[in-house]
Design a protein around this motif. Structure first.
Motif, PDB file in Angstrom:
ATOM      1  N   LYS A  22       0.823  -1.206   0.000  1.00 28.78           N
ATOM      2  CA  LYS A  22       0.000   0.000   0.000  1.00 28.78           C
ATOM      3  C   LYS A  22       0.856   1.255   0.000  1.00 28.78           C
ATOM      4  O   LYS A  22       0.371   2.339  -0.265  1.00 28.78           O
ATOM      5  CB  LYS A  22      -0.930   0.012   1.224  1.00 28.78           C
ATOM      6  CG  LYS A  22      -1.861  -1.171   1.274  1.00 28.78           C
ATOM      7  CD  LYS A  22      -2.767  -1.225   0.078  1.00 28.78           C
ATOM      8  CE  LYS A  22      -3.676  -2.430   0.145  1.00 28.78           C
ATOM      9  NZ  LYS A  22      -4.235  -2.783  -1.131  1.00 28.78           N
ATOM     10  N   ASP A  23       2.139   1.093   0.322  1.00 29.00           N
ATOM     11  CA  ASP A  23       3.080   2.205   0.341  1.00 29.00           C
ATOM     12  C   ASP A  23       4.398   1.694  -0.227  1.00 29.00           C
ATOM     13  O   ASP A  23       4.554   0.510  -0.480  1.00 29.00           O
ATOM     14  CB  ASP A  23       3.263   2.726   1.773  1.00 29.00           C
ATOM     15  CG  ASP A  23       3.870   4.114   1.814  1.00 29.00           C
ATOM     16  OD1 ASP A  23       4.059   4.735   0.741  1.00 29.00           O
ATOM     17  OD2 ASP A  23       4.189   4.587   2.922  1.00 29.00           O
ATOM     18  N   ILE A  24       5.316   2.604  -0.399  1.00 27.65           N
ATOM     19  CA  ILE A  24       6.605   2.230  -0.978  1.00 27.65           C
ATOM     20  C   ILE A  24       7.724   2.809  -0.116  1.00 27.65           C
ATOM     21  O   ILE A  24       7.641   3.946   0.339  1.00 27.65           O
ATOM     22  CB  ILE A  24       6.709   2.715  -2.442  1.00 27.65           C
ATOM     23  CG1 ILE A  24       7.965   2.188  -3.120  1.00 27.65           C
ATOM     24  CG2 ILE A  24       6.611   4.195  -2.543  1.00 27.65           C
ATOM     25  CD1 ILE A  24       7.987   2.434  -4.615  1.00 27.65           C
ATOM     26  N   THR A  25       8.736   2.008   0.113  1.00 30.52           N
ATOM     27  CA  THR A  25       9.895   2.443   0.875  1.00 30.52           C
ATOM     28  C   THR A  25      10.884   3.101  -0.079  1.00 30.52           C
ATOM     29  O   THR A  25      11.139   2.573  -1.162  1.00 30.52           O
ATOM     30  CB  THR A  25      10.567   1.226   1.547  1.00 30.52           C
ATOM     31  OG1 THR A  25       9.611   0.588   2.388  1.00 30.52           O
ATOM     32  CG2 THR A  25      11.777   1.648   2.354  1.00 30.52           C
ATOM     33  N   SER A  26      11.419   4.237   0.320  1.00 31.57           N
ATOM     34  CA  SER A  26      12.473   4.857  -0.487  1.00 31.57           C
ATOM     35  C   SER A  26      13.799   4.634   0.233  1.00 31.57           C
ATOM     36  O   SER A  26      13.900   4.791   1.443  1.00 31.57           O
ATOM     37  CB  SER A  26      12.200   6.342  -0.719  1.00 31.57           C
ATOM     38  OG  SER A  26      12.142   7.038   0.486  1.00 31.57           O
ATOM     39  N   LEU A  27      14.787   4.214  -0.545  1.00 27.59           N
ATOM     40  CA  LEU A  27      16.102   3.877  -0.001  1.00 27.59           C
ATOM     41  C   LEU A  27      17.197   4.556  -0.792  1.00 27.59           C
ATOM     42  O   LEU A  27      17.036   4.860  -1.962  1.00 27.59           O
ATOM     43  CB  LEU A  27      16.342   2.362  -0.096  1.00 27.59           C
ATOM     44  CG  LEU A  27      15.428   1.414   0.630  1.00 27.59           C
ATOM     45  CD1 LEU A  27      15.816  -0.023   0.302  1.00 27.59           C
ATOM     46  CD2 LEU A  27      15.470   1.648   2.116  1.00 27.59           C
ATOM     47  N   GLU A  33      21.900  -2.042  -1.030  1.00 27.03           N
ATOM     48  CA  GLU A  33      23.014  -2.987  -1.014  1.00 27.03           C
ATOM     49  C   GLU A  33      22.943  -3.868   0.245  1.00 27.03           C
ATOM     50  O   GLU A  33      23.150  -5.083   0.173  1.00 27.03           O
ATOM     51  CB  GLU A  33      24.339  -2.221  -1.062  1.00 27.03           C
ATOM     52  CG  GLU A  33      25.547  -3.102  -1.211  1.00 27.03           C
ATOM     53  CD  GLU A  33      26.821  -2.286  -1.338  1.00 27.03           C
ATOM     54  OE1 GLU A  33      27.560  -2.540  -2.293  1.00 27.03           O
ATOM     55  OE2 GLU A  33      27.067  -1.409  -0.482  1.00 27.03           O
ATOM     56  N   LYS A  34      22.613  -3.264   1.371  1.00 27.78           N
ATOM     57  CA  LYS A  34      22.484  -4.017   2.621  1.00 27.78           C
ATOM     58  C   LYS A  34      21.346  -5.030   2.526  1.00 27.78           C
ATOM     59  O   LYS A  34      21.483  -6.173   2.967  1.00 27.78           O
ATOM     60  CB  LYS A  34      22.256  -3.063   3.794  1.00 27.78           C
ATOM     61  CG  LYS A  34      22.213  -3.753   5.128  1.00 27.78           C
ATOM     62  CD  LYS A  34      22.064  -2.770   6.258  1.00 27.78           C
ATOM     63  CE  LYS A  34      22.002  -3.534   7.570  1.00 27.78           C
ATOM     64  NZ  LYS A  34      21.746  -2.654   8.693  1.00 27.78           N
ATOM     65  N   ARG A  35      20.214  -4.606   1.937  1.00 25.87           N
ATOM     66  CA  ARG A  35      19.071  -5.533   1.744  1.00 25.87           C
ATOM     67  C   ARG A  35      19.494  -6.734   0.907  1.00 25.87           C
ATOM     68  O   ARG A  35      19.129  -7.866   1.201  1.00 25.87           O
ATOM     69  CB  ARG A  35      17.914  -4.836   1.024  1.00 25.87           C
ATOM     70  CG  ARG A  35      17.019  -3.967   1.851  1.00 25.87           C
ATOM     71  CD  ARG A  35      16.111  -4.753   2.788  1.00 25.87           C
ATOM     72  NE  ARG A  35      15.391  -5.845   2.189  1.00 25.87           N
ATOM     73  CZ  ARG A  35      14.264  -5.754   1.491  1.00 25.87           C
ATOM     74  NH1 ARG A  35      13.693  -4.589   1.299  1.00 25.87           N
ATOM     75  NH2 ARG A  35      13.687  -6.834   0.993  1.00 25.87           N
ATOM     76  N   GLU A  39      19.666 -10.921   2.096  1.00 24.59           N
ATOM     77  CA  GLU A  39      18.912 -11.983   1.414  1.00 24.59           C
ATOM     78  C   GLU A  39      19.879 -13.024   0.856  1.00 24.59           C
ATOM     79  O   GLU A  39      19.737 -13.490  -0.260  1.00 24.59           O
ATOM     80  CB  GLU A  39      18.058 -11.393   0.284  1.00 24.59           C
ATOM     81  CG  GLU A  39      17.074 -10.343   0.714  1.00 24.59           C
ATOM     82  CD  GLU A  39      15.856 -10.895   1.443  1.00 24.59           C
ATOM     83  OE1 GLU A  39      15.711 -12.125   1.557  1.00 24.59           O
ATOM     84  OE2 GLU A  39      15.053 -10.081   1.903  1.00 24.59           O
ATOM     85  N   ASN A  40      20.847 -13.424   1.646  1.00 23.62           N
ATOM     86  CA  ASN A  40      21.944 -14.263   1.154  1.00 23.62           C
ATOM     87  C   ASN A  40      21.659 -15.756   1.168  1.00 23.62           C
ATOM     88  O   ASN A  40      22.538 -16.553   0.885  1.00 23.62           O
ATOM     89  CB  ASN A  40      23.229 -13.972   1.932  1.00 23.62           C
ATOM     90  CG  ASN A  40      23.090 -14.313   3.395  1.00 23.62           C
ATOM     91  OD1 ASN A  40      22.065 -14.807   3.836  1.00 23.62           O
ATOM     92  ND2 ASN A  40      24.124 -14.036   4.154  1.00 23.62           N
ATOM     93  N   ASP A  41      20.432 -16.140   1.483  1.00 24.15           N
ATOM     94  CA  ASP A  41      20.109 -17.564   1.537  1.00 24.15           C
ATOM     95  C   ASP A  41      19.102 -17.977   0.469  1.00 24.15           C
ATOM     96  O   ASP A  41      18.437 -18.989   0.599  1.00 24.15           O
ATOM     97  CB  ASP A  41      19.578 -17.926   2.927  1.00 24.15           C
ATOM     98  CG  ASP A  41      18.290 -17.185   3.256  1.00 24.15           C
ATOM     99  OD1 ASP A  41      18.010 -16.139   2.624  1.00 24.15           O
ATOM    100  OD2 ASP A  41      17.550 -17.658   4.145  1.00 24.15           O
TER     101      ASP A  41
END
Length: 163
Positions: A22-27, A33-35, A39-41
């Motif tokens: 419903k919303d969007i995260t701004s990065l 890069e951290k995200r 998600e390394n698995d």
């Protein structure tokens, strides 16, 4: 019977709510890069796109279809990274809802530093979109410069995940 129908309605409502943001995260680049590192698995599919890019919009239904197919697989994650401007955030949200984008959507608010972060993602990326990067267990395994067909996307994913 009434309780059963109520429970089904609640479950379906939760599923629909969960399926679409419903919303969007701004990065900024560093947070994205951290995200990716977190998600390394799993197989992580990162697609860079924009609402104003015709090839991007054309390929998005393929990405959503594939995301829906693999969404229940804990070894799969898709992130759609919008390169629209932060001032266009509401347009991106409206687009997400209109197009039923079920994959996670992030707005990369780092346009001014594109020449810094683009080569960090991929040395051969010239800045054009769409671009899709595939990471398997934290390691970049494939770079696709340009539009992907449904078959190309699925065949790339099948190299790393059994459906």
């Amino acid at each position: 019977m009434g309780k059963f129908i109520s429970i089904v309605i609640v479950i379906l409502s939760f599923s629909v709510f969960k399926a679409q943001q419903k919303d969007i995260t701004s990065l900024r680049y560093e947070a994205l890069e951290k995200r990716i590192q977190e998600e390394n698995d799993k197989l992580l599919v990162i697609n860079f796109w924009s609402t104003t890019c015709a090839p991007c919009v054309k390929e998005l239904p393929h990405f959503i279809e594939i995301n829906n197919k693999y969404a229940a697989n804990p070894k799969f994650k898709m992130i759609l990274v919008s390169l629209d401007r932060l001032v266009d955030k509401e347009r991106v949200i409206k687009f997400m809802n209109t197009k039923n984008l079920t994959a996670e959507v992030i707005l990369l608010d780092d346009i001014k530093r594109m020449n810094t972060w683009i080569p960090r993602f991929e040395k051969d990326w010239d800045g054009n979109i769409p671009v899709t990067l595939f990471y398997n267990n934290g390691e970049k395994v494939f770079f696709n410069d340009g539009e992907m067909s449904r078959e190309e996307l699925e065949n790339t994913i099948k190299q790393y995940i059994k459906s």
